[in-house]
Design a protein around this motif. Structure first.
Motif, PDB file in Angstrom:
ATOM      1  N   LEU A 111       8.188   1.866 -10.641  1.00 27.05           N
ATOM      2  CA  LEU A 111       8.244   1.566  -9.210  1.00 27.05           C
ATOM      3  C   LEU A 111       9.384   0.589  -8.901  1.00 27.05           C
ATOM      4  O   LEU A 111       9.560   0.199  -7.747  1.00 27.05           O
ATOM      5  CB  LEU A 111       6.919   0.948  -8.743  1.00 27.05           C
ATOM      6  N   SER A 134      -2.974   5.377   3.135  1.00 28.10           N
ATOM      7  CA  SER A 134      -2.607   6.409   2.174  1.00 28.10           C
ATOM      8  C   SER A 134      -3.120   7.775   2.601  1.00 28.10           C
ATOM      9  O   SER A 134      -2.409   8.787   2.492  1.00 28.10           O
ATOM     10  CB  SER A 134      -3.158   6.061   0.783  1.00 28.10           C
ATOM     11  N   SER A 166       4.935   8.201  -2.044  1.00 30.30           N
ATOM     12  CA  SER A 166       5.502   8.370  -3.378  1.00 30.30           C
ATOM     13  C   SER A 166       4.667   9.341  -4.204  1.00 30.30           C
ATOM     14  O   SER A 166       3.467   9.516  -3.980  1.00 30.30           O
ATOM     15  CB  SER A 166       5.578   7.017  -4.099  1.00 30.30           C
ATOM     16  N   SER A 188       1.834   7.502  -6.091  1.00 33.44           N
ATOM     17  CA  SER A 188       0.751   7.120  -5.187  1.00 33.44           C
ATOM     18  C   SER A 188      -0.131   8.325  -4.882  1.00 33.44           C
ATOM     19  O   SER A 188      -1.357   8.239  -4.908  1.00 33.44           O
ATOM     20  CB  SER A 188       1.326   6.541  -3.893  1.00 33.44           C
ATOM     21  N   CYS A 199      -0.597  -0.596  -6.499  1.00 35.12           N
ATOM     22  CA  CYS A 199       0.766  -1.105  -6.648  1.00 35.12           C
ATOM     23  C   CYS A 199       1.794  -0.225  -5.951  1.00 35.12           C
ATOM     24  O   CYS A 199       2.869  -0.709  -5.568  1.00 35.12           O
ATOM     25  CB  CYS A 199       1.128  -1.221  -8.129  1.00 35.12           C
ATOM     26  N   SER A 200       1.479   1.068  -5.779  1.00 33.00           N
ATOM     27  CA  SER A 200       2.486   2.004  -5.273  1.00 33.00           C
ATOM     28  C   SER A 200       2.262   2.469  -3.839  1.00 33.00           C
ATOM     29  O   SER A 200       3.174   3.020  -3.220  1.00 33.00           O
ATOM     30  CB  SER A 200       2.535   3.251  -6.172  1.00 33.00           C
ATOM     31  N   CYS A 201       1.042   2.253  -3.310  1.00 33.39           N
ATOM     32  CA  CYS A 201       0.791   2.736  -1.951  1.00 33.39           C
ATOM     33  C   CYS A 201       1.646   1.962  -0.951  1.00 33.39           C
ATOM     34  O   CYS A 201       2.131   0.862  -1.233  1.00 33.39           O
ATOM     35  CB  CYS A 201      -0.684   2.649  -1.600  1.00 33.39           C
ATOM     36  N   ARG A 202       1.828   2.543   0.217  1.00 35.84           N
ATOM     37  CA  ARG A 202       2.756   1.979   1.197  1.00 35.84           C
ATOM     38  C   ARG A 202       2.197   0.738   1.888  1.00 35.84           C
ATOM     39  O   ARG A 202       1.055   0.768   2.349  1.00 35.84           O
ATOM     40  CB  ARG A 202       3.072   3.058   2.245  1.00 35.84           C
ATOM     41  N   SER A 216       4.910  -0.483  -0.960  1.00 37.37           N
ATOM     42  CA  SER A 216       4.791  -0.742  -2.391  1.00 37.37           C
ATOM     43  C   SER A 216       4.852  -2.239  -2.681  1.00 37.37           C
ATOM     44  O   SER A 216       5.646  -2.964  -2.084  1.00 37.37           O
ATOM     45  CB  SER A 216       5.902  -0.018  -3.139  1.00 37.37           C
TER      46      SER A 216
END
Length: 547
Positions: free
Chosen positions: A108, A375, A392, A395, A431-434, A436
């Motif tokens: 990421l 999400s 992503s 995600s 960690c990756s959801c909007r 990030s």
């Protein structure tokens, strides 16, 4: 790159030191791993794969197991055949899993400290940490998921065919450990259909590779199990539970049962166990007015509850999911007195302290739900062709795989250790959801606050697991004393679930009144954690607890 290697080396040192404190040495089995030891012995001695589980005669199937057994067999060939060596094989996988989390979060483009925090959050998850010192399949399964997602994600992002093939091969290895690994190829196919990165890699290519490299080989393996007289998924005990539970529990008990498992084990346990990462999003979610109102109401309610509890007006129950984490320690200690008779052998956490943890958990659930709404909104827009580049690939695949996994595990009895893969997937997602976390400026106070639950889990996981291993070693001494000094036969005394399961398992066993259900035929002696009314003590073996 140099700092990355430094952090990975540090992870290894921390894991090694923690393992020394726990002391995993000992010729004893833990929980259900006696069944897997039996399967490995049959494979080694007879060259065939027998029943992969120890359920009733009509549903004796268990996990696919082959990858897990192959990994353990490799270590026995290298280091000798013993239960300590088998346990060591999973300790190695436990470390590899935490390193894998570091690598995934690094894709990421996150700072090393965040990758390190995510790795420690998994490492000292009490469920993940304690199961790393068994020969159970939980850690094998989780580690294969981690690396499968790592290679699938990097393969799609870099348009690398060989990486995707490796990722799919690892997901197949996961399927040949536990059938639930189907969530990864399924989520990968959906991510290839709907995410911009997946479409760029090639939807048709992804679907074809998944079918050829995962689905067909897995179905072929299940057919092979049936053909050789072993236990395919159709003989899995959980499949029978899935079909029988709705009728057995009825309405409205079954919907309430499913809801409670979802609320407690899925939302509650997962939110608490990944809370060191969730708290980093507090600044973001605190801008949501509904969340602020929710936080205020929950805090007031819990303050009232705390005052009433401390004042002695009420004594609220301590509600924990079953299996590994119990009040107060790590287990399960499957002995007749503490497990079946409910005799308390440890210090119990006061309700006032427990409900502080519940308050923290509920706030973390609120923060998860705020991010989950965002999400799901992104997924909805993507599926209906309103493409957002902000969604992503990792995600998407993480939250879809997590959703599929939850739908499977909540419909029958679940043990708390079943949420280990869910914690892995939710770490990737949170960690990756909007937006990030890699692209978010995290205030120093939040970074410090994140260490509080992590430190608590470090202390509980390491010392609790050490205590548990000391108990298992001492029970083994007692069983050895019974068989050698008192000449008792293994099935003529209650030596605990693992001992009797290994020596006395009988699919057609009839439970006699007063006997433990774990295949005890006669009860000439009972191994317990302390004196029992109605029994006289013939020998005592002491051990020291840390908690």
């Amino acid at each position: 790159m140099r700092s990355c290697i430094g952090y990975i080396v540090l992870l290894g040192l921390i894991w090694g030191l923690s393992s020394i404190i726990v002391n995993p040495v000992g010729e004893f089995m833990i929980n259900d791993d006696y069944a897997f030891v039996t399967s490995l012995e049959k494979l080694q001695n007879e060259g065939r794969l027998g029943s992969t589980g120890k359920g009733p005669a009509h549903a004796s199937g268990g996990p696919s197991l082959v990858t897990h057994l192959a990994w353990g067999w490799l270590f026995t060939k290298l280091f000798g055949n013993s239960l300590t060596v088998l346990r060591f094989s999973i300790i190695v996988l436990g470390l590899l899993g935490t390193i894998g989390v570091f690598l995934v979060i690094r894709t990421l483009k996150a700072p090393d400290w965040l990758c390190f925090l995510a790795s420690l959050t998994l490492m000292f998850n009490p469920l993940y940490f304690s199961q790393s010192f068994t020969f159970m399949t939980d850690i094998t399964f989780a580690t294969l998921i981690i690396y499968s997602i790592y290679f699938l994600n990097t393969g799609v992002l870099n348009l690398s065919l060989w990486r995707v093939i490796v990722g799919l091969a690892l997901s197949l290895a996961g399927l040949l450990t536990r059938q639930l690994a189907i969530i990864i190829p399924a989520a990968f196919m959906l991510a290839s259909l709907f995410t911009p990165q997946g479409k760029q890699f090639g939807r048709n290519r992804s679907l074809l590779l998944t079918v050829l490299l995962v689905i067909i080989p897995w179905l072929g393996f299940e057919w092979l199990l049936s053909h050789i007289g072993s236990t395919p998924i159709t003989k899995h005990e959980k499949v029978y539970d899935l079909l029988s539970y709705p009728a057995m529990k009825g309405f409205p008990d079954y919907p309430l049962f499913v809801f409670w498992q979802f609320a407690q084990s899925v939302l509650g346990y997962t939110a608490f166990l990944i809370s060191p990462l969730i708290v980093l999003r507090f600044g973001e979610v605190s801008r949501s007015r509904p969340f602020v109102i929710f936080m205020f109401i929950i805090t007031v309610l819990f303050l009232v509850l705390e005052v009433a509890t401390i004042a002695g007006f009420i004594t609220p129950p301590i509600l924990l999911s079953r299996n590994v984490i119990y009040n107060f320690g790590i287990g399960p200690v499957l002995l007749k007195d503490c497990y079946l008779m409910g005799v308390s052998r440890t210090w119990a956490m006061p309700p006032a302290i427990f409900y502080i943890l519940v308050w923290w958990t509920v706030l973390c659930i609120g923060m998860v739900l705020v991010n989950l709404y965002q999400s799901l909104s992104d997924i909805f827009k993507t599926v209906f062709n309103k493409i957002t580049e902000q969604l992503s690939f990792i995600s998407f695949i993480s939250i879809v795989a997590a959703g599929g996994y939850v739908l499977i595990i909540v419909v029958t009895d679940l043990h708390d250790r079943y949420v280990i893969p869910l914690c892995v997937l939710m770490i990737f997602w949170i960690c990756s959801c909007r937006p990030s976390l890699a692209n978010t400026v995290i205030p120093k106070p939040l970074q410090v606050l994140a260490t509080a639950p992590l430190l608590a889990m470090v202390i509980f996981s390491v010392l609790g697991t050490r205590d548990f291993m000391e108990i298992r070693r001492t029970v083994t001494k007692a069983n050895f004393y019974l068989t050698t000094h008192l000449k008792a036969k293994p099935c003529d005394f209650d030596g605990g679930f693992e001992y009797n399961g290994y020596h006395c398992y009988d699919a057609g066993h009839d439970i006699r009144p007063g006997r433990s259900w774990w295949w005890v035929k006669n009860e000439d002696y009972v191994v317990a954690l302390g004196d029992l009314a109605g029994y006289s003590t013939v020998a005592t073996f002491s051990f020291r607890r840390s908690l």
